[in-house]
Scaffold this motif. Structure first.
Motif, mmCIF file in Angstrom:
data_model
loop_
_atom_site.group_PDB
_atom_site.id
_atom_site.type_symbol
_atom_site.label_atom_id
_atom_site.label_comp_id
_atom_site.label_asym_id
_atom_site.label_seq_id
_atom_site.Cartn_x
_atom_site.Cartn_y
_atom_site.Cartn_z
ATOM 1 N N PHE A 127 0.842 -1.208 0.000
ATOM 2 C CA PHE A 127 0.000 0.000 0.000
ATOM 3 C C PHE A 127 0.873 1.251 0.000
ATOM 4 C CE2 PHE A 127 -2.067 3.457 2.364
ATOM 5 C CZ PHE A 127 -3.201 3.647 1.599
ATOM 6 N N THR A 128 0.510 2.211 -0.857
ATOM 7 C CA THR A 128 1.179 3.514 -0.895
ATOM 8 C C THR A 128 0.139 4.606 -1.102
ATOM 9 O OG1 THR A 128 3.232 2.617 -1.828
ATOM 10 C CG2 THR A 128 2.855 4.977 -2.093
ATOM 11 N N SER A 129 0.214 5.624 -0.296
ATOM 12 C CA SER A 129 -0.676 6.778 -0.415
ATOM 13 C C SER A 129 0.177 8.030 -0.595
ATOM 14 C CB SER A 129 -1.551 6.913 0.831
ATOM 15 O OG SER A 129 -2.323 8.091 0.771
ATOM 16 N N THR A 130 -0.124 8.812 -1.620
ATOM 17 C CA THR A 130 0.659 10.007 -1.920
ATOM 18 C C THR A 130 -0.238 11.233 -1.922
ATOM 19 O OG1 THR A 130 2.233 8.761 -3.276
ATOM 20 C CG2 THR A 130 2.148 11.146 -3.610
ATOM 21 N N THR A 131 0.204 12.279 -1.241
ATOM 22 C CA THR A 131 -0.505 13.555 -1.213
ATOM 23 C C THR A 131 0.392 14.625 -1.810
ATOM 24 O OG1 THR A 131 -1.678 12.910 0.806
ATOM 25 C CG2 THR A 131 -1.689 15.249 0.226
ATOM 26 N N ILE A 132 -0.140 15.390 -2.755
ATOM 27 C CA ILE A 132 0.618 16.459 -3.403
ATOM 28 C C ILE A 132 -0.021 17.801 -3.058
ATOM 29 C CG2 ILE A 132 1.384 17.447 -5.594
ATOM 30 C CD1 ILE A 132 1.376 14.652 -6.765
ATOM 31 N N TYR A 133 0.794 18.699 -2.532
ATOM 32 C CA TYR A 133 0.334 20.035 -2.189
ATOM 33 C C TYR A 133 0.893 21.025 -3.209
ATOM 34 C CZ TYR A 133 -0.273 17.816 2.428
ATOM 35 O OH TYR A 133 -0.612 16.974 3.462
ATOM 36 N N ASP A 134 0.009 21.646 -3.993
ATOM 37 C CA ASP A 134 0.414 22.750 -4.868
ATOM 38 C C ASP A 134 0.151 24.037 -4.103
ATOM 39 O OD1 ASP A 134 1.294 21.596 -7.402
ATOM 40 O OD2 ASP A 134 -0.741 20.813 -7.523
ATOM 41 N N LEU A 135 1.219 24.678 -3.701
ATOM 42 C CA LEU A 135 1.094 25.811 -2.789
ATOM 43 C C LEU A 135 1.488 27.127 -3.430
ATOM 44 C CD1 LEU A 135 2.661 24.225 0.423
ATOM 45 C CD2 LEU A 135 0.243 24.351 -0.203
ATOM 46 N N GLU A 136 0.784 28.162 -3.049
ATOM 47 C CA GLU A 136 1.207 29.540 -3.297
ATOM 48 C C GLU A 136 1.100 30.245 -1.960
ATOM 49 O OE1 GLU A 136 -0.101 33.554 -5.770
ATOM 50 O OE2 GLU A 136 -0.586 31.583 -6.577
ATOM 51 N N ALA A 137 2.231 30.555 -1.387
ATOM 52 C CA ALA A 137 2.230 31.052 -0.018
ATOM 53 C C ALA A 137 3.104 32.288 0.124
ATOM 54 C CB ALA A 137 2.727 29.964 0.933
ATOM 55 N N ASP A 138 2.647 33.192 0.980
ATOM 56 C CA ASP A 138 3.449 34.357 1.358
ATOM 57 C C ASP A 138 4.317 33.955 2.541
ATOM 58 O OD1 ASP A 138 2.230 35.982 -0.552
ATOM 59 O OD2 ASP A 138 0.601 36.521 0.808
ATOM 60 N N HIS A 139 5.618 33.964 2.335
ATOM 61 C CA HIS A 139 6.538 33.602 3.408
ATOM 62 C C HIS A 139 7.305 34.843 3.853
ATOM 63 C CE1 HIS A 139 5.981 29.330 3.636
ATOM 64 N NE2 HIS A 139 6.156 29.185 2.344
ATOM 65 N N PRO A 140 6.978 35.395 5.031
ATOM 66 C CA PRO A 140 7.788 36.489 5.553
ATOM 67 C C PRO A 140 9.180 35.966 5.895
ATOM 68 C CG PRO A 140 5.661 36.309 6.697
ATOM 69 C CD PRO A 140 5.863 35.050 5.925
ATOM 70 N N SER A 141 10.186 36.516 5.255
ATOM 71 C CA SER A 141 11.572 36.111 5.536
ATOM 72 C C SER A 141 12.196 37.177 6.417
ATOM 73 C CB SER A 141 12.363 35.938 4.235
ATOM 74 O OG SER A 141 11.817 34.917 3.444
ATOM 75 N N SER A 142 12.233 36.918 7.701
ATOM 76 C CA SER A 142 12.784 37.877 8.660
ATOM 77 C C SER A 142 13.974 37.249 9.361
ATOM 78 C CB SER A 142 11.729 38.287 9.688
ATOM 79 O OG SER A 142 10.624 38.899 9.058
ATOM 80 N N LEU A 143 15.081 37.972 9.367
ATOM 81 C CA LEU A 143 16.318 37.464 9.964
ATOM 82 C C LEU A 143 16.872 38.460 10.968
ATOM 83 C CD1 LEU A 143 18.273 36.035 6.879
ATOM 84 C CD2 LEU A 143 17.209 34.728 8.724
#
Length: 232
Positions: free
Chosen positions: A207-223
């Motif tokens: 048995f194999t189950s695969t989930t694919i997430y197509d994402l468009e996300a705002d990522h605040p990059s703070s350092l």
């Protein structure tokens, strides 16, 4: 990706020299410095909750950079900087995605961010050997997401790397010793939108189950950076 980094580096260097205010040779005073140190993710950039829309999953990394400063008037200078930061993907981010806590094997990849910034800095001497400074800058963030390909128990987690850019801001404060050595605390932030694909697979015999997430996300990059350097 090397072509992208060389392009960004070239743009940053051109910005560094193009931003120098017009002065005669007799009036100008130029400082050039290099630095390196820690790059600590701040806020959502360091969040390890996979199911949070803005989580970056970044861990503590390192940064290298260069500064070019030109004196405008006593105490006030125009500074242009170019920073590169690398922050590995935190294992806890993958564990949050799979719901497991076991050991992870494979490559997790890292966030890569490039920051060409320019702005003003004010410095004030407190003794013959010590000078304090603070400044604010604006510029661009060029970011690249991690490309993990890792296995944890019955789970496999992988993602395609994506690149994006956004307006960025930087704030700095620090100390100069003997007009030569520097130590500073810098905060840089920008929010870019990334489009990428994450694949999560669960496998057991038969048995194999695969989930694919197509994402468009705002990522605040703070350092938050702690860096030391030298001026030439």
């Amino acid at each position: 990706m090397s072509r992208i980094y060389f392009t960004v580096l070239a743009v940053g260097l051109m910005l560094m020299f193009a931003s120098v205010p017009a002065m005669t040779q007799e009036e100008s005073k130029i400082d050039f410095g290099i630095n390196a140190g820690l790059a600590l993710p701040s806020g959502d950039f360091g969040s390890t909750n996979f199911f949070s829309d803005n989580a970056g999953g970044a861990s503590t990394g390192f940064s290298v950079g260069a500064d070019l400063g030109v004196l405008i008037t006593k105490g006030l200078s125009w500074w242009t900087s170019l920073f590169l930061a690398f922050n590995a993907l935190n294992e806890e981010y993958v564990q949050s995605a799979t719901g497991e806590s076991g050991a992870i094997s494979g490559e997790l990849g890292s966030w890569s961010t490039v920051w060409p910034l320019t702005g003003i800095r004010y410095a004030a001497p407190v003794s013959e050997q010590i000078e304090l400074f603070g400044g604010v800058q604006v510029g661009m963030l060029f970011g690249t997401t991690p490309d993990p390909n890792a296995t944890q128990g019955n789970y496999r987690f992988s993602a395609e790397s994506a690149s994006s850019s956004a307006v960025a801001f930087g704030f700095t404060g620090g100390i100069v010793l003997n007009k030569r050595f520097t130590g500073s605390l810098r905060y840089m932030t920008g929010q870019a939108t990334y489009k990428y694909k994450i694949t999560s697979s669960f496998s057991v015999p038969g048995f194999t189950s695969t989930t694919i997430y197509d994402l468009e996300a705002d990522h605040p990059s703070s350092l938050l950076q702690f860096v030391v350097g030298v001026r030439f």
